[in-house]
Design a protein around this motif. Structure first.
Motif, PDB file in Angstrom:
ATOM      1  N   GLU B 144       0.850  -1.088  -0.110  1.00 34.04           N
ATOM      2  CA  GLU B 144       0.141  -0.146  -0.009  1.00 34.04           C
ATOM      3  C   GLU B 144       0.973   1.394   0.123  1.00 34.04           C
ATOM      4  OE1 GLU B 144      -3.134  -0.073  -0.536  1.00 34.04           O
ATOM      5  OE2 GLU B 144      -3.419   1.898  -0.316  1.00 34.04           O
ATOM      6  N   ALA B 145       1.879   1.314   0.780  1.00 34.44           N
ATOM      7  CA  ALA B 145       2.811   2.476   0.787  1.00 34.44           C
ATOM      8  C   ALA B 145       3.312   2.815  -0.739  1.00 34.44           C
ATOM      9  CB  ALA B 145       3.962   2.037   1.801  1.00 34.44           C
ATOM     10  N   CYS B 146       3.751   1.480  -1.374  1.00 32.76           N
ATOM     11  CA  CYS B 146       4.257   1.274  -2.737  1.00 32.76           C
ATOM     12  C   CYS B 146       3.136   2.327  -3.552  1.00 32.76           C
ATOM     13  CB  CYS B 146       4.628   0.125  -3.142  1.00 32.76           C
ATOM     14  SG  CYS B 146       4.981   0.383  -5.172  1.00 32.76           S
ATOM     15  N   ARG B 147       1.884   1.811  -3.373  1.00 28.67           N
ATOM     16  CA  ARG B 147       0.985   2.445  -4.446  1.00 28.67           C
ATOM     17  C   ARG B 147       0.754   3.905  -3.943  1.00 28.67           C
ATOM     18  NH1 ARG B 147      -2.184  -0.787  -7.302  1.00 28.67           N
ATOM     19  NH2 ARG B 147      -4.029   0.548  -7.117  1.00 28.67           N
ATOM     20  N   LEU B 148       0.587   4.253  -2.706  1.00 29.23           N
ATOM     21  CA  LEU B 148       0.490   5.572  -2.307  1.00 29.23           C
ATOM     22  C   LEU B 148       1.382   6.603  -2.635  1.00 29.23           C
ATOM     23  CD1 LEU B 148      -0.845   5.046   1.385  1.00 29.23           C
ATOM     24  CD2 LEU B 148      -2.137   6.000  -0.574  1.00 29.23           C
ATOM     25  N   GLN B 149       2.798   6.185  -2.443  1.00 29.36           N
ATOM     26  CA  GLN B 149       3.844   6.789  -3.018  1.00 29.36           C
ATOM     27  C   GLN B 149       4.262   7.035  -4.303  1.00 29.36           C
ATOM     28  OE1 GLN B 149       7.330   6.419  -0.391  1.00 29.36           O
ATOM     29  NE2 GLN B 149       5.998   5.561   1.293  1.00 29.36           N
ATOM     30  N   LYS B 150       3.649   6.193  -5.361  1.00 27.33           N
ATOM     31  CA  LYS B 150       3.767   6.089  -6.772  1.00 27.33           C
ATOM     32  C   LYS B 150       5.135   6.264  -7.052  1.00 27.33           C
ATOM     33  CE  LYS B 150      -0.820   8.508  -7.621  1.00 27.33           C
ATOM     34  NZ  LYS B 150      -1.061   8.833  -6.180  1.00 27.33           N
ATOM     35  N   ARG B 151       6.160   5.191  -6.526  1.00 25.96           N
ATOM     36  CA  ARG B 151       7.212   5.057  -6.889  1.00 25.96           C
ATOM     37  C   ARG B 151       7.813   3.879  -6.606  1.00 25.96           C
ATOM     38  NH1 ARG B 151      10.889   8.897  -4.099  1.00 25.96           N
ATOM     39  NH2 ARG B 151       9.082  10.573  -4.797  1.00 25.96           N
ATOM     40  N   PRO B 152       9.081   3.331  -7.180  1.00 25.02           N
ATOM     41  CA  PRO B 152       9.283   1.965  -6.682  1.00 25.02           C
ATOM     42  C   PRO B 152       9.584   1.789  -5.218  1.00 25.02           C
ATOM     43  CG  PRO B 152      10.891   3.123  -8.275  1.00 25.02           C
ATOM     44  CD  PRO B 152       9.829   4.025  -7.928  1.00 25.02           C
ATOM     45  N   PHE B 153       9.289   0.525  -4.848  1.00 23.06           N
ATOM     46  CA  PHE B 153       9.550   0.300  -3.372  1.00 23.06           C
ATOM     47  C   PHE B 153       9.989  -1.086  -3.325  1.00 23.06           C
ATOM     48  CE2 PHE B 153       8.678  -1.388   0.942  1.00 23.06           C
ATOM     49  CZ  PHE B 153       8.295  -0.256   1.553  1.00 23.06           C
ATOM     50  N   ILE B 154      11.230  -1.176  -2.634  1.00 17.48           N
ATOM     51  CA  ILE B 154      12.085  -2.414  -2.382  1.00 17.48           C
ATOM     52  C   ILE B 154      11.672  -3.040  -1.206  1.00 17.48           C
ATOM     53  CG2 ILE B 154      14.260  -3.466  -2.712  1.00 17.48           C
ATOM     54  CD1 ILE B 154      13.147  -1.537  -5.015  1.00 17.48           C
ATOM     55  N   LEU B 155      11.299  -4.212  -1.205  1.00 20.16           N
ATOM     56  CA  LEU B 155      11.069  -5.142  -0.046  1.00 20.16           C
ATOM     57  C   LEU B 155      12.287  -5.981   0.062  1.00 20.16           C
ATOM     58  CD1 LEU B 155       9.036  -5.528   2.304  1.00 20.16           C
ATOM     59  CD2 LEU B 155       8.579  -7.790   1.133  1.00 20.16           C
ATOM     60  N   PHE B 156      13.340  -6.130   1.198  1.00 13.75           N
ATOM     61  CA  PHE B 156      14.248  -6.918   1.087  1.00 13.75           C
ATOM     62  C   PHE B 156      14.066  -7.981   1.911  1.00 13.75           C
ATOM     63  CE2 PHE B 156      16.798  -2.766  -0.068  1.00 13.75           C
ATOM     64  CZ  PHE B 156      17.331  -3.247  -1.103  1.00 13.75           C
ATOM     65  N   LEU B 157      14.525  -9.064   1.363  1.00  9.86           N
ATOM     66  CA  LEU B 157      14.601 -10.329   2.178  1.00  9.86           C
ATOM     67  C   LEU B 157      15.962 -10.624   2.612  1.00  9.86           C
ATOM     68  CD1 LEU B 157      12.213 -12.538  -0.005  1.00  9.86           C
ATOM     69  CD2 LEU B 157      11.533 -10.659   1.827  1.00  9.86           C
ATOM     70  N   THR B 158      16.213 -10.773   4.010  1.00 11.75           N
ATOM     71  CA  THR B 158      17.551 -11.234   4.412  1.00 11.75           C
ATOM     72  C   THR B 158      17.909 -12.722   4.442  1.00 11.75           C
ATOM     73  OG1 THR B 158      16.921 -11.388   6.764  1.00 11.75           O
ATOM     74  CG2 THR B 158      17.359  -9.126   5.975  1.00 11.75           C
ATOM     75  N   ARG B 159      19.243 -12.864   4.678  1.00 12.89           N
ATOM     76  CA  ARG B 159      19.587 -14.399   4.586  1.00 12.89           C
ATOM     77  C   ARG B 159      18.894 -15.065   5.933  1.00 12.89           C
ATOM     78  NH1 ARG B 159      23.242 -18.039   2.749  1.00 12.89           N
ATOM     79  NH2 ARG B 159      23.469 -19.817   4.582  1.00 12.89           N
ATOM     80  N   ARG B 160      18.928 -14.319   6.938  1.00 16.08           N
ATOM     81  CA  ARG B 160      18.474 -14.581   8.432  1.00 16.08           C
ATOM     82  C   ARG B 160      16.926 -14.996   7.984  1.00 16.08           C
ATOM     83  NH1 ARG B 160      16.421 -11.392  13.106  1.00 16.08           N
ATOM     84  NH2 ARG B 160      16.581 -12.691  14.968  1.00 16.08           N
ATOM     85  N   LEU B 161      16.217 -14.120   7.439  1.00 18.94           N
ATOM     86  CA  LEU B 161      14.829 -14.670   7.223  1.00 18.94           C
ATOM     87  C   LEU B 161      14.649 -15.706   6.286  1.00 18.94           C
ATOM     88  CD1 LEU B 161      11.593 -14.034   6.992  1.00 18.94           C
ATOM     89  CD2 LEU B 161      12.189 -12.932   4.872  1.00 18.94           C
ATOM     90  N   LEU B 162      15.425 -16.062   5.111  1.00 18.06           N
ATOM     91  CA  LEU B 162      15.262 -17.125   4.488  1.00 18.06           C
ATOM     92  C   LEU B 162      16.039 -18.357   4.694  1.00 18.06           C
ATOM     93  CD1 LEU B 162      15.499 -14.672   1.009  1.00 18.06           C
ATOM     94  CD2 LEU B 162      13.358 -15.748   2.290  1.00 18.06           C
ATOM     95  N   LYS B 163      17.106 -18.201   5.101  1.00 14.03           N
ATOM     96  CA  LYS B 163      17.937 -19.418   5.453  1.00 14.03           C
ATOM     97  C   LYS B 163      18.063 -19.827   6.985  1.00 14.03           C
ATOM     98  CE  LYS B 163      19.461 -19.468   1.311  1.00 14.03           C
ATOM     99  NZ  LYS B 163      18.909 -20.455   0.330  1.00 14.03           N
ATOM    100  N   GLY B 164      17.846 -18.898   7.845  1.00  9.95           N
ATOM    101  CA  GLY B 164      17.695 -19.112   9.295  1.00  9.95           C
ATOM    102  C   GLY B 164      19.035 -19.289   9.923  1.00  9.95           C
ATOM    103  N   ARG B 165      20.131 -19.412   9.431  1.00 11.34           N
ATOM    104  CA  ARG B 165      21.454 -19.633   9.829  1.00 11.34           C
ATOM    105  C   ARG B 165      22.513 -18.993   9.072  1.00 11.34           C
ATOM    106  NH1 ARG B 165      22.558 -23.390   6.034  1.00 11.34           N
ATOM    107  NH2 ARG B 165      20.959 -24.488   5.104  1.00 11.34           N
ATOM    108  N   PRO B 166      23.665 -18.813   9.632  1.00  6.77           N
ATOM    109  CA  PRO B 166      24.808 -18.216   9.082  1.00  6.77           C
ATOM    110  C   PRO B 166      25.192 -19.328   7.723  1.00  6.77           C
ATOM    111  CG  PRO B 166      25.218 -18.574  11.272  1.00  6.77           C
ATOM    112  CD  PRO B 166      23.903 -19.348  11.125  1.00  6.77           C
TER     113      PRO B 166
END
Lengths: 191, 167
Positions: B144-166
């Motif tokens: 919704e923030a992306c649509r309201l601001q009418k510009r690119p919005f980047i949602l980053f996914l971290t390694r900790r989120l995706l892999k859960g370990r070093p």
């Protein structure tokens, strides 16, 4: 052999009715002179991405035919688009490349390997369903209606030379203005 | 539920029906879920700028979309994000792997880790970093923030989120 771009576009305007038409840079000036219409999408800003805009529109509005008027210099900046469009396979997309052998928008400099590149051959190799090259107005008048009626993705290389100067030629403030995009959004909502 | 399924679930919940993608191995499983979903038109592309532009075209067609790519791919298309989306106020929602973090032991991701945020700040592209599964629920707000601001919005996914370990 080639045809005048303004005459080619005037003929195309009679064929496409209320289709969504994506045009880009210098061709856009000739196109809006040929068809002043709410469903003209003017692809300006990043070079080379008119066909990607057209693909998004074709997938977003499968109920409408989308005709892209790409440039040859523009296509060369985004050749991967041929493969992406072929893979997506939109039945309602007709991708035309208006070939004049130059990067016209930034001064008319020749494209690499000018007159040797076979754009329709590249599209065929990428997997477009139908491809054609049209090099005269007579050929365009005869062949284009049939090509527009085919199931896409269709690729048509239009070999052109410049024609008369369009009334808005060089008016980039108009092409970039928010009004043209709002008009397009309103036009799409209305259909 | 694994994070990829949660992200896919959130995208479905907000009505995303088109995804244009170019994978790196962190976002690859998410792309697999998008590809397998019959309610989503999945468009694999050859260059990240295509993904951004396809989503922009779809926006005009009234379709909610997402561009999915790796961090390196994001850096390759910042010019297009600026001259198309920023210039013409076209929202585009990008989900991007946040490479080059201290737990990403790939030397070729070093520059991405050190300079991506600086580049986004220079362009004034908004972004949000999702670092924990509990934060995936932010996706509707981010969209919704992306649509309201009418510009690119980047949602980053971290390694900790995706892999859960070093690494």
């Amino acid at each position: 052999m080639s045809m005048r771009r303004d005459e080619c576009f005037a003929a195309l305007a009679r064929m496409v009715g209320d289709d969504i038409v994506v045009s880009t840079y210098t061709s856009a000036f000739d196109w809006i002179a040929a068809r002043d219409h709410a469903l003209n999408f003017l692809s300006v800003g990043p070079m080379g991405l008119a066909s990607s805009s057209g693909l998004g529109l074709a997938l977003g509005r499968p109920d409408r035919r989308v005709v892209v008027l790409d440039g040859d210099g523009s296509l060369l900046m985004n050749l991967g688009t041929l493969v992406s469009i072929a893979a997506a396979g939109p039945r309602n997309l007709v991708h035309c490349v208006v070939e004049n052998g130059t990067y016209e928008a930034n001064g008319g400099h020749p494209i690499p390997n000018r007159d040797m590149v076979d754009f329709a051959g590249m599209a065929k190799a990428a997997g477009y369903r139908h491809v054609a090259t049209l090099a005269s107005l007579e050929q365009f008048d005869t062949e284009m209606p049939r090509l527009l009626a085919l199931q896409g993705p269709v690729f048509v290389c239009l070999k052109v030379v410049p024609g008369a100067t369009a009334p808005r030629q060089g008016d980039y403030a108009y092409l970039h203005g928010p009004e043209v995009r709002q008009r397009f959004r309103d036009g799409l909502r209305a259909i | 539920m694994d994070p990829y399924r949660r992200i896919h679930q959130e995208l479905t919940r907000i009505g995303v029906t088109l995804a244009a993608t170019l994978p790196d191995d962190w976002v690859g499983p998410l792309i697999g879920l998008l590809e397998a979903d019959p309610a989503i038109i999945h468009v694999p592309v050859a260059r990240e700028a295509e993904a951004v532009t396809i989503c922009s075209g779809a926006f005009f067609g009234g379709v909610r979309s997402v561009a999915v790519m790796g961090n390196t791919g994001l850096l390759t298309c910042t010019g297009e994000l600026a001259t198309l989306n920023l210039r013409h106020q076209i929202p585009v929602f990008c989900i991007v792997s946040m490479r080059g973090s201290i737990d990403d032991h790939r030397v070729y991701q070093e520059i991405q880790g050190r300079r991506t945020i600086a580049v986004l700040d220079a362009y004034d592209f908004p972004y949000h970093i999702v670092d924990h599964p509990d934060e995936i629920g932010c996706i509707p707000d981010a969209y919704e923030a992306c649509r309201l601001q009418k510009r690119p919005f980047i949602l980053f996914l971290t390694r900790r989120l995706l892999k859960g370990r070093p690494a």
